[in-house]
Motif scaffolding. Structure first.
Motif, PDB file in Angstrom:
ATOM      1  N   MET A 117      55.678  49.342  37.949  1.00 32.52           N
ATOM      2  CA  MET A 117      55.884  48.175  37.081  1.00 32.52           C
ATOM      3  C   MET A 117      56.235  46.916  37.866  1.00 32.52           C
ATOM      4  SD  MET A 117      54.960  49.367  34.290  1.00 32.52           S
ATOM      5  CE  MET A 117      55.252  47.859  33.372  1.00 32.52           C
ATOM      6  N   MET A 118      57.026  47.045  38.908  1.00 32.80           N
ATOM      7  CA  MET A 118      57.354  45.831  39.662  1.00 32.80           C
ATOM      8  C   MET A 118      56.120  45.303  40.389  1.00 32.80           C
ATOM      9  SD  MET A 118      59.777  47.614  42.557  1.00 32.80           S
ATOM     10  CE  MET A 118      60.112  46.171  43.547  1.00 32.80           C
ATOM     11  N   ARG A 119      55.196  46.192  40.761  1.00 36.19           N
ATOM     12  CA  ARG A 119      53.954  45.747  41.400  1.00 36.19           C
ATOM     13  C   ARG A 119      53.017  45.071  40.400  1.00 36.19           C
ATOM     14  NH1 ARG A 119      56.028  49.673  44.451  1.00 36.19           N
ATOM     15  NH2 ARG A 119      55.491  49.778  46.670  1.00 36.19           N
ATOM     16  N   GLY A 120      53.206  45.380  39.114  1.00 34.90           N
ATOM     17  CA  GLY A 120      52.383  44.744  38.090  1.00 34.90           C
ATOM     18  C   GLY A 120      52.967  43.449  37.568  1.00 34.90           C
ATOM     19  N   THR A 121      54.212  43.149  37.916  1.00 33.12           N
ATOM     20  CA  THR A 121      54.875  41.957  37.381  1.00 33.12           C
ATOM     21  C   THR A 121      54.158  40.684  37.844  1.00 33.12           C
ATOM     22  OG1 THR A 121      56.976  43.154  37.387  1.00 33.12           O
ATOM     23  CG2 THR A 121      57.076  40.755  37.201  1.00 33.12           C
ATOM     24  N   PHE A 122      53.875  39.798  36.908  1.00 36.37           N
ATOM     25  CA  PHE A 122      53.079  38.587  37.120  1.00 36.37           C
ATOM     26  C   PHE A 122      51.665  38.945  37.602  1.00 36.37           C
ATOM     27  CE2 PHE A 122      57.506  37.130  37.975  1.00 36.37           C
ATOM     28  CZ  PHE A 122      57.645  36.327  36.854  1.00 36.37           C
ATOM     29  N   GLY A 123      51.178  40.131  37.185  1.00 36.66           N
ATOM     30  CA  GLY A 123      49.900  40.613  37.678  1.00 36.66           C
ATOM     31  C   GLY A 123      48.751  40.522  36.696  1.00 36.66           C
ATOM     32  N   ASN A 124      48.952  39.879  35.538  1.00 40.45           N
ATOM     33  CA  ASN A 124      47.862  39.745  34.573  1.00 40.45           C
ATOM     34  C   ASN A 124      46.696  38.978  35.211  1.00 40.45           C
ATOM     35  OD1 ASN A 124      46.259  38.459  32.355  1.00 40.45           O
ATOM     36  ND2 ASN A 124      47.762  39.445  31.044  1.00 40.45           N
ATOM     37  N   ILE A 125      45.478  39.455  34.976  1.00 42.98           N
ATOM     38  CA  ILE A 125      44.312  38.831  35.615  1.00 42.98           C
ATOM     39  C   ILE A 125      44.081  37.401  35.151  1.00 42.98           C
ATOM     40  CG2 ILE A 125      43.126  41.015  36.040  1.00 42.98           C
ATOM     41  CD1 ILE A 125      41.407  40.371  33.547  1.00 42.98           C
ATOM     42  N   ARG A 126      44.698  37.003  34.021  1.00 43.94           N
ATOM     43  CA  ARG A 126      44.481  35.651  33.493  1.00 43.94           C
ATOM     44  C   ARG A 126      45.643  34.698  33.786  1.00 43.94           C
ATOM     45  NH1 ARG A 126      39.316  36.372  33.222  1.00 43.94           N
ATOM     46  NH2 ARG A 126      38.632  37.912  31.697  1.00 43.94           N
ATOM     47  N   ILE A 127      46.708  35.170  34.420  1.00 41.96           N
ATOM     48  CA  ILE A 127      47.846  34.288  34.666  1.00 41.96           C
ATOM     49  C   ILE A 127      47.452  33.241  35.716  1.00 41.96           C
ATOM     50  CG2 ILE A 127      48.966  35.600  36.537  1.00 41.96           C
ATOM     51  CD1 ILE A 127      51.649  35.072  35.077  1.00 41.96           C
ATOM     52  N   GLN A 128      47.936  32.008  35.532  1.00 43.84           N
ATOM     53  CA  GLN A 128      47.579  30.936  36.455  1.00 43.84           C
ATOM     54  C   GLN A 128      48.829  30.370  37.117  1.00 43.84           C
ATOM     55  OE1 GLN A 128      44.284  29.570  37.383  1.00 43.84           O
ATOM     56  NE2 GLN A 128      45.792  29.101  38.979  1.00 43.84           N
ATOM     57  N   ASN A 129      48.997  30.692  38.383  1.00 42.88           N
ATOM     58  CA  ASN A 129      50.094  30.144  39.180  1.00 42.88           C
ATOM     59  C   ASN A 129      49.635  28.812  39.755  1.00 42.88           C
ATOM     60  OD1 ASN A 129      52.198  29.594  40.915  1.00 42.88           O
ATOM     61  ND2 ASN A 129      52.000  31.474  42.126  1.00 42.88           N
ATOM     62  N   GLN A 130      50.377  27.754  39.472  1.00 43.09           N
ATOM     63  CA  GLN A 130      49.974  26.427  39.935  1.00 43.09           C
ATOM     64  C   GLN A 130      50.123  26.259  41.449  1.00 43.09           C
ATOM     65  OE1 GLN A 130      52.160  23.652  37.474  1.00 43.09           O
ATOM     66  NE2 GLN A 130      51.221  24.416  35.585  1.00 43.09           N
ATOM     67  N   LEU A 131      50.777  27.213  42.114  1.00 42.26           N
ATOM     68  CA  LEU A 131      50.840  27.174  43.577  1.00 42.26           C
ATOM     69  C   LEU A 131      49.512  27.620  44.193  1.00 42.26           C
ATOM     70  CD1 LEU A 131      54.402  28.630  44.321  1.00 42.26           C
ATOM     71  CD2 LEU A 131      53.705  26.252  44.035  1.00 42.26           C
ATOM     72  N   THR A 132      48.710  28.315  43.391  1.00 41.41           N
ATOM     73  CA  THR A 132      47.375  28.746  43.852  1.00 41.41           C
ATOM     74  C   THR A 132      46.350  28.356  42.792  1.00 41.41           C
ATOM     75  OG1 THR A 132      47.814  30.935  42.915  1.00 41.41           O
ATOM     76  CG2 THR A 132      48.216  30.662  45.273  1.00 41.41           C
ATOM     77  N   PRO A 133      46.082  27.053  42.643  1.00 41.48           N
ATOM     78  CA  PRO A 133      45.235  26.587  41.532  1.00 41.48           C
ATOM     79  C   PRO A 133      43.793  27.073  41.593  1.00 41.48           C
ATOM     80  CG  PRO A 133      45.672  24.810  43.099  1.00 41.48           C
ATOM     81  CD  PRO A 133      46.544  25.950  43.498  1.00 41.48           C
ATOM     82  N   ASP A 134      43.348  27.511  42.754  1.00 42.36           N
ATOM     83  CA  ASP A 134      41.947  27.909  42.886  1.00 42.36           C
ATOM     84  C   ASP A 134      41.705  29.375  42.585  1.00 42.36           C
ATOM     85  OD1 ASP A 134      41.316  25.315  43.642  1.00 42.36           O
ATOM     86  OD2 ASP A 134      41.718  25.734  45.756  1.00 42.36           O
ATOM     87  N   VAL A 135      42.753  30.129  42.276  1.00 44.21           N
ATOM     88  CA  VAL A 135      42.576  31.551  42.008  1.00 44.21           C
ATOM     89  C   VAL A 135      43.468  31.949  40.829  1.00 44.21           C
ATOM     90  CG1 VAL A 135      44.322  32.180  43.737  1.00 44.21           C
ATOM     91  CG2 VAL A 135      42.646  33.877  43.003  1.00 44.21           C
TER      92      VAL A 135
END
Length: 886
Positions: free
Chosen positions: A709-727
């Motif tokens: 579960m900790m490896r899946g945290t923030f792991g949704n394929i659609r989540i958008q981290n603004q620190l990595t806007p290109d992925v």
């Protein structure tokens, strides 16, 4: 003060705490209090919470103040969220033993029921063997989890398990578990009091339709309630929704629920109580009330309460409750002024009026349940969503996308943008409601009679909410036409709505992966967040069950079903109006085929009726024998360094930004429930443990294992981290190396270097399911604080209960207005003795320091205690040890 009274039912004398006596003592008038507040007043008085009672007695609807300690009468768990809760209880027993106490110190103090309903996956669909196949796979995949639950059944008192293949937790709760008014022996007297509950599923609110006050909480909060701790929440505003008129013959309860979801989201009822009343309310069936109460999390309210009235009694009768119980409910509710008859209107914070006659056929999507679309605008809305900016209502694609198509291997027909890939009748919201299920069956029957078929590229499924649905559909010969269209029964549980939709056909999946085609799903669920339903289906629409079938027959969301033909047969075009059943047809079917005896038969010997469950072997004893080889159940590290005495809370200095998000980040984004990707950190962990991809199962099923579960945290394929806007997906840029990497790997690197982290985010952070792993995983990744524009109620609470500090930007300020881009180093000037909602100073260092104030979202004194103990479970262990030692 003696506030008790007595009432006689069938010659038995019962004692109860009299609300009129309570409020009269304080010179108040009972009729001014909303019904939901009356239930809270009764609970506070009965539990002798004097200070909180006196504060709530002074309830000012326009400006409520104070904090309520809520002690539910019982707790209900589903297995996705319930298994980790029970894992924590087992781990707490180990921790207590390690500190020199007895395992039995940790034991449920109120009744707890766990319903196994979230583990069935739609591996097989569209065949008569689907149910048997999926059930066998469910038991095969989840044997370790089920062995653990069988252990818990024998290890804990006050703990029952409703086995698989029974139904969805909320429908089982509504149809069987709740007595509405409870009875308890105390000091030689039989006491009566209202049923109330907390549940580890957001849609626990469905029970509000039965006149029972309850709502969803995170598993952590539920564990505390199980162990006798009160849940604290600010005295809520009560929003009255006055319903007038009546639903038109073509409008369904689902249409009403979607309308209310949009309306109440716009009215900003987040964190508030909603209470229904009015002449239109009295015309709603209880199943319709349960449908709109179920959707309270979607409109953001803590609950959508429906007071007890004559319809409540009718429903208890229809669902096979005993005459004695029905009489007891009526006698108590009337005697204690909890029975609604329309003669009085309490004082609400504000009243929203809705004429039921205005409700029209609609769906919601393509990404959120509050984005309602009238049926005649769906095709137009879908086309617009393709080119709308990427976000909740858009995909950010070119205008040519609407004309895109792709060939399918070994198939004659190609797939086009907007084609359906999945159609599912699923979820508690609708399958509890005979009117929409019968409508779906009748529509299917008419479609079969006209020779219509569903395109073979669409995965179709029917997951009834309980066996009673199968019973009444079978009695009137509606199961066959549903099966003829591919809607065979696939299981009894929460399937597609939770992300357990299973694989599409291999050819379709390859086509979608290769061509990145925007295809659609239509489902009768309550959630359609990004990446939730199926990772390859981008546009997801919530719809009433009959419309699910209609769209499946049409094969696309690019048709206007109000004007264009659904399909063609030998006689020419077939329109929706040719298939839609009349209200008279639906009512006649229900009258003929729904009997109280069917409910009694469906729930007879419910705890022992599943032979496959009964045959599961497990360990016995007060503590659990953890299996180091298990990838489903593991002893979590939350208590590894626990001492009986308090440690100093950690310093909140030198924090790096682990991720920076925008608005509407859901708990699905933070902690996915569905598919585990092959090359994700969680997938790599399972591969390293010797598992093949087909055995990964889902995140939801592995919530008893912290490493997954900790490896899946923030792991949704659609989540958008603004620190990595290109992925998109669970990636970030490390402040230590400048390298782009998975959020999990970055978090481990920060922890290895002794660096704490912070999350920056926008509005409605943590909206969606009451998912405790969204907070647990955040904690295990080393996050010390979250700074958001606003929070969803349950997630804020869960963060505090895991020792994470939730901060809120002041009005008018955001990360953008303050010039924060996520590359700063943060320090939070945390006071040694924090106060409720006090302002704290935050400094963000980069080229020049940015200093601002933020609101500390500790909303009660209890929150301060949780922070000091670095978590509520640590607090409970210390209290239990102290109680037993003294």
């Amino acid at each position: 003060m003696n506030w008790t009274k007595h009432t006689n039912v069938k010659g038995e004398q019962y004692t109860y705490l009299d609300l009129l006596s309570v409020v009269s003592h304080y010179n108040k008038e009972l009729e001014r209090y909303p019904y939901s507040i009356r239930i809270l007043l009764e609970s506070l008085a009965r539990h002798q919470e004097t200070q909180a009672l006196e504060e709530l007695i002074e309830y000012d609807a326009k400006n409520p103040t104070g904090v309520i300690p809520f002690r539910p009468s019982r707790v209900i768990l589903q297995d996705f969220t319930g298994v980790p809760a029970v894992v924590d209880l087992a781990a707490m027993r180990d921790a207590v033993v390690k500190l020199g106490g007895k395992a039995e110190y940790i034991n449920p103090e109120i009744p707890v029921t766990l319903v196994v309903d979230h583990s069935v996956q739609v591996d097989c669909a569209g065949t008569p063997d689907s149910l048997a196949f999926n059930t066998e796979k469910e038991f095969e995949r989840n044997l370790e989890r089920y062995q653990f639950l069988k252990w818990a059944q024998q290890a804990f008192d006050n703990f029952d398990v409703v086995p698989p293949e029974t139904g969805i937790i909320h429908q089982v709760n509504l149809e069987f578990l709740s007595d509405v008014i409870l009875e308890q022996e105390k000091n030689g007297e039989k006491w009566l009091f209202p049923d109330s509950l907390e549940g580890t599923d957001s849609h626990t609110t469905m029970i509000n339709g039965l006149g029972v006050l309850g709502w969803g909480v995170g598993g952590i909060e539920a564990e505390a309630a199980i162990l006798g701790e009160a849940s604290f929440f600010p005295t809520p505003e009560i929003i009255g929704v006055e319903l007038t008129g009546a639903l038109s013959p073509t409008a369904t309860a689902t249409d009403l629920a979607l309308h209310l979801t949009q309306l109440l989201r716009n009215e900003k009822v987040v964190g508030k109580f909603v209470e229904y009343f009015g002449p239109g309310y009295q015309k709603l069936s209880l199943s319709d009330r349960a449908t709109i109460a179920n959707m309270a999390p979607e409109y953001g309210a803590t609950c959508g309460y429906c007071p007890i009235d004559q319809e409540t009694l009718n429903y208890l009768r229809v669902t096979g409750r005993s005459p004695e119980q029905i009489e007891l409910v009526e006698a108590y509710a009337k005697a204690n002024h909890l029975f609604y008859d329309g003669s009085e209107t309490p004082e609400y914070t504000r009243v929203i009026q809705l004429d039921l006659g205005e409700i029209k056929s609609s769906v919601a999507g393509p990404k959120r349940p509050q984005d309602r679309i009238p049926l005649d605008e769906v095709s137009e809305n879908f086309a617009a969503s393709l080119t709308n900016p990427s976000g909740p209502q858009g995909f950010g694609l070119s205008k040519d996308e609407i004309n895109k198509s792709a060939a399918i291997a070994d198939r004659e027909n190609a797939m086009h943008t907007g084609d359906l890939a999945l159609a599912a009748i699923t979820s508690c919201t609708n399958t509890s409601n005979p009117s929409v299920m019968v409508a779906a069956g009748l529509l299917a029957k008419k479609a079969v009679e006209k020779g219509l078929q569903v395109p073979e590229t669409i995965k179709t499924s029917l997951a009834p909410g309980s066996k009673i649905v199968t019973s009444y559909l079978e009695k009137g010969d509606l199961l066959k036409p549903l099966a003829d269209l591919g809607f065979d029964i696939v299981g009894y549980g929460c399937t597609t709505c939770i992300g357990n939709s299973g694989p599409l056909s291999e050819e379709v999946e390859q086509t979608l992966k290769k061509n990145d085609l925007v295809v659609a799903a239509v489902l009768s669920g309550n959630r359609n967040f990004e990446g939730r339903i199926h990772p390859l289906i981008k546009a997801n629409y919530l719809a009433p069950p009959p419309l699910v079938i209609a769209y499946a027959l049409a094969g696309t969301v690019t048709k206007d079903l109000t004007k264009e033909p659904i399909a063609e047969n030998a006689d020419g075009p077939v329109y929706l109006e040719d298939l839609w059943p009349t209200k008279e047809e639906i009512d006649a079917y229900i009258d003929e085929h729904l009997d109280p005896e069917d409910y009694q038969a469906a729930y007879k010997d419910v705890y022992q009726s599943n032979e496959r469950w009964n045959q599961i072997q497990t360990s016995e004893g007060a503590t659990y024998e953890w299996d180091e080889a298990s990838t489903y159940i593991a002893n979590p590290p939350f208590f590894d360094t626990l001492k009986e005495t308090l440690d100093t809370p950690p310093s909140l200095t030198g924090l790096k930004v682990l991720a920076k998000f925008g608005d509407s980040v859901t708990t699905d984004h933070i902690s996915p429930a569905g598919n585990i990707a092959l090359n994700s950190p969680a997938g790599q962990y399972l591969k390293d443990r010797g598992l093949t991809y087909k055995d990964f199962n889902s995140f939801g099923s592995r919530r008893g294992h912290h490493e997954v579960m900790m490896r899946g945290t923030f792991g949704n394929i659609r989540i958008q981290n603004q620190l990595t806007p290109d992925v998109t997906g669970g990636y970030t840029r490390s402040a230590l190396t400048g390298e782009e990497m998975s959020i999990y790997d970055a978090a481990m690197d920060y922890q290895k270097n002794g660096v704490g982290t912070v999350i920056l985010t926008g509005k409605d952070y943590g909206m969606g399911s009451s998912r405790d792993w969204a907070a647990k995983g955040t904690s295990l990744l080393g996050v010390k604080a979250v700074i958001a524009e606003s929070y969803e109620r349950i997630h804020r609470s869960n963060l505090v209960m895991m020792g994470i500090v939730p901060l809120e930007y002041l009005e008018g300020e955001t990360a953008e207005t303050l010039g924060l881009d996520g590359t700063e180093t943060f320090s939070i000037d945390m006071p040694t003795e924090p106060e409720i909602n006090q302002l704290v100073t935050v400094t963000a260092e980069k080229d020049a320091p940015i200093t601002f104030q933020a609101k500390l979202r500790f909303d009660s004194e209890a929150d301060v205690e949780y922070w000091e103990n670095q978590g509520i479970l640590q607090l409970v262990i210390r209290k239990k040890m102290n109680e037993e030692n003294n």
